[in-house]
Enzyme design. Structure first.
Site, short mmCIF file in Angstrom:
data_model
loop_
_atom_site.label_atom_id
_atom_site.label_comp_id
_atom_site.label_asym_id
_atom_site.label_seq_id
_atom_site.Cartn_x
_atom_site.Cartn_y
_atom_site.Cartn_z
N HIS A 156 -14.49 -5.90 0.50
CA HIS A 156 -13.95 -4.63 -0.01
C HIS A 156 -13.31 -3.82 1.13
CE1 HIS A 156 -16.48 -5.64 -3.45
NE2 HIS A 156 -17.48 -5.75 -2.59
N SER A 286 9.76 -0.32 17.72
CA SER A 286 10.22 0.77 16.87
C SER A 286 11.40 1.45 17.55
CB SER A 286 9.10 1.79 16.62
OG SER A 286 9.62 2.97 16.03
#
Length: 485
Positions: A156, A286
């Site tokens: 999870h 970036s």
């Protein structure tokens, strides 16, 4: 017109290999058509059909690879006739005039289009399989190298227990081995359409051979030998069953799902700064944030994988929408989907090879994350130690529950570090095991059989080595796949 003025698929300009692009290029495809016509004429002559001269076969053999001029001739003819196969029959006949009367004799268009697709898909799988084997080898070697580095396992996306870095990579390798097996099965079971006539009844060939079915069987036997297939499909219609395409797509496109799963894990681990894909010296992560080392290769693989895994629906629709013995609505979509499926799989494997060959692990960062969660995971062992000294399991569980919630509050609401162990050491109830607590906090105590599992699966004599045996020479001689951009 400049080459920059019209659209080109990024699979061509950016992602796929030269060999795969060449395989599905027009020269390759239509040269296969010519080989099929040549093989058909040869085979018909071999089983006794008269009227096919040695000169005709010699002229065909001299012109099996299309020239640029051949494509010009075919384009002019197709514009007039609106039929690509007959356009290429005409172009072939121009350079092999002695063969012009017998090219395509007894055949329908699907003799060349369908048989060519089967040849191209077979050859494409032969390109993909060793590349996939190399990626599996890379991950298995990485698994062996990192088999004993404890790391958090998540369910999870919450810390659950500890696993090892290598144990997680072994799972990746196993999933890819399933893809390898599925593609191998489709490659092994692939058959030929052969000479079947207009609706699959071989009526036209029965006419040519004056009702002698044995000659038709022999014709197809020879065609299979020339094309490199074990046999023809027992039943075909005008086409081979489009169920074949769907079966191949399910195998090939399953690789897209696996690639997405693996690279999504890598992207999450990169966010945690525990593992990174290779990052080159001059690479920019970036345009705005100069400090960033984004997992751009894994993101590319995810994107390509998403496209690949979506394609089986197209093949399923094409198969289910065919009416009776054939409708032509299978044509345009297959011209797009079959090459793109193979080019996508090829591009994904290039990316996976590049990434898996240079994964960077940060053990200290991993250890820091382990120690943030390990106090919670160690509590069960602490309880067991206390019970062994005569304590009550239920009372110990309640004491741990209360202290765990207090420590959790410090982490979540106060922004502090996990102080559960300190709280246990300060709680009188746990005095009998105070001296043993520190020895229970070694992360390697919590990885179960991770190391053994990796060694058995990825190590010498294990399933990976056995499965990759046919590809050993390719793996040994092949370097790291380089990305075009």
């Amino acid at each position: 017109m400049s080459g920059f003025d019209s659209y080109k698929t990024p699979l061509d300009s950016r992602y796929s290999s030269v060999e795969m692009k060449t395989l599905f290029g027009a020269r390759s495809r239509h040269s296969v058509w010519r080989k099929l016509w040549y093989w058909l004429a040869q085979s018909e002559k071999e089983v006794g059909l008269e009227g096919i001269s040695d000169e005709a076969l010699a002229q065909m053999a001299e012109h099996l690879t299309l020239t640029d001029e051949d494509f010009v001739v075919a384009a002019v003819e197709e514009k007039k006739r609106r039929h690509d196969v007959m356009a290429h029959v005409h172009a072939f006949g121009q350079v092999a005039p002695a063969a012009a009367p017998i090219i395509h004799l007894g055949a329908t268009s699907c003799f060349v289009t369908d048989n060519a697709e089967l040849i191209l898909m077979r050859d494409a799988m032969d390109l993909l399989l060793p590349k996939l084997a190399k990626v599996i080898h890379n991950f298995s070697q990485f698994a062996l190298q990192t088999k004993d580095i404890p790391t958090l396992a998540y369910t999870h996306y919450q810390p659950a227990q500890l696993i090892s870095v290598g144990r997680r990579a072994a799972q990746w390798a196993q999933d890819l081995m399933m893809d390898l097996k599925n593609i191998e099965i489709r490659r092994r079971d692939l058959l030929f359409r052969g000479a079947m006539g207009t609706t699959g009844t071989q009526a036209s060939f029965l006419e040519i051979f004056h009702g002698d079915g044995a000659k038709i069987d022999k014709l197809n036997e020879i065609l299979c030998q020339k094309a490199g297939f074990p046999k023809v499909y027992d039943i075909s219609v005008q086409t081979y069953s489009r169920k074949v395409d769907l079966d191949i797509a399910n195998a090939i496109c399953g690789l897209g799902s696996t690639a997405m799963h693996i690279t999504t894990d890598i992207r999450h681990l990169a966010n945690l700064k525990e593992l990174e894909e290779p990052f080159e010296k001059d690479q920019i992560g970036s345009s705005a944030m100069a400090y960033k080392r984004n997992p751009m290769r894994s993101e590319r693989i995810c994107s390509l994988g998403r496209k690949l895994r979506s394609l089986p629906m197209n093949f399923a629709d094409t198969y289910s929408d065919q009416w009776f013995e054939r409708t032509l609505d299978d044509s345009a979509i297959r011209r797009i989907d079959i090459p793109e499926m193979m080019l996508l799989a090829d591009a994904i494997l290039i990316g996976l090879d590049n990434v898996s060959s240079g994964l960077v692990v940060y053990p200290q960062r991993i250890h820091a994350h382990n120690m943030e969660e390990l106090p919670f995971m160690a509590t069960e062992n602490i309880i067991m130690k206390l019970v062994a000294k005569g304590g009550s399991r239920q009372e110990a569980h309640e004491e741990i529950r209360v202290l765990s919630h207090q420590a959790s509050d410090v982490v979540k609401n106060q922004g502090g570090k996990n102080d559960l162990i300190e709280r246990i050491k300060a709680t009188e109830y746990f005095r009998p095991v105070w001296d043993e607590i520190d020895s229970l906090l070694d992360p390697k105590l919590f990885v179960g059989r991770s190391v053994e599992m990796v060694e058995k699966f990825c190590g010498k004599g294990g399933p990976v080595e056995e499965k990759l045996a046919p590809y050993r020479e390719y793996i040994a001689k092949t370097g790291v796949a380089q990305l075009n951009v």
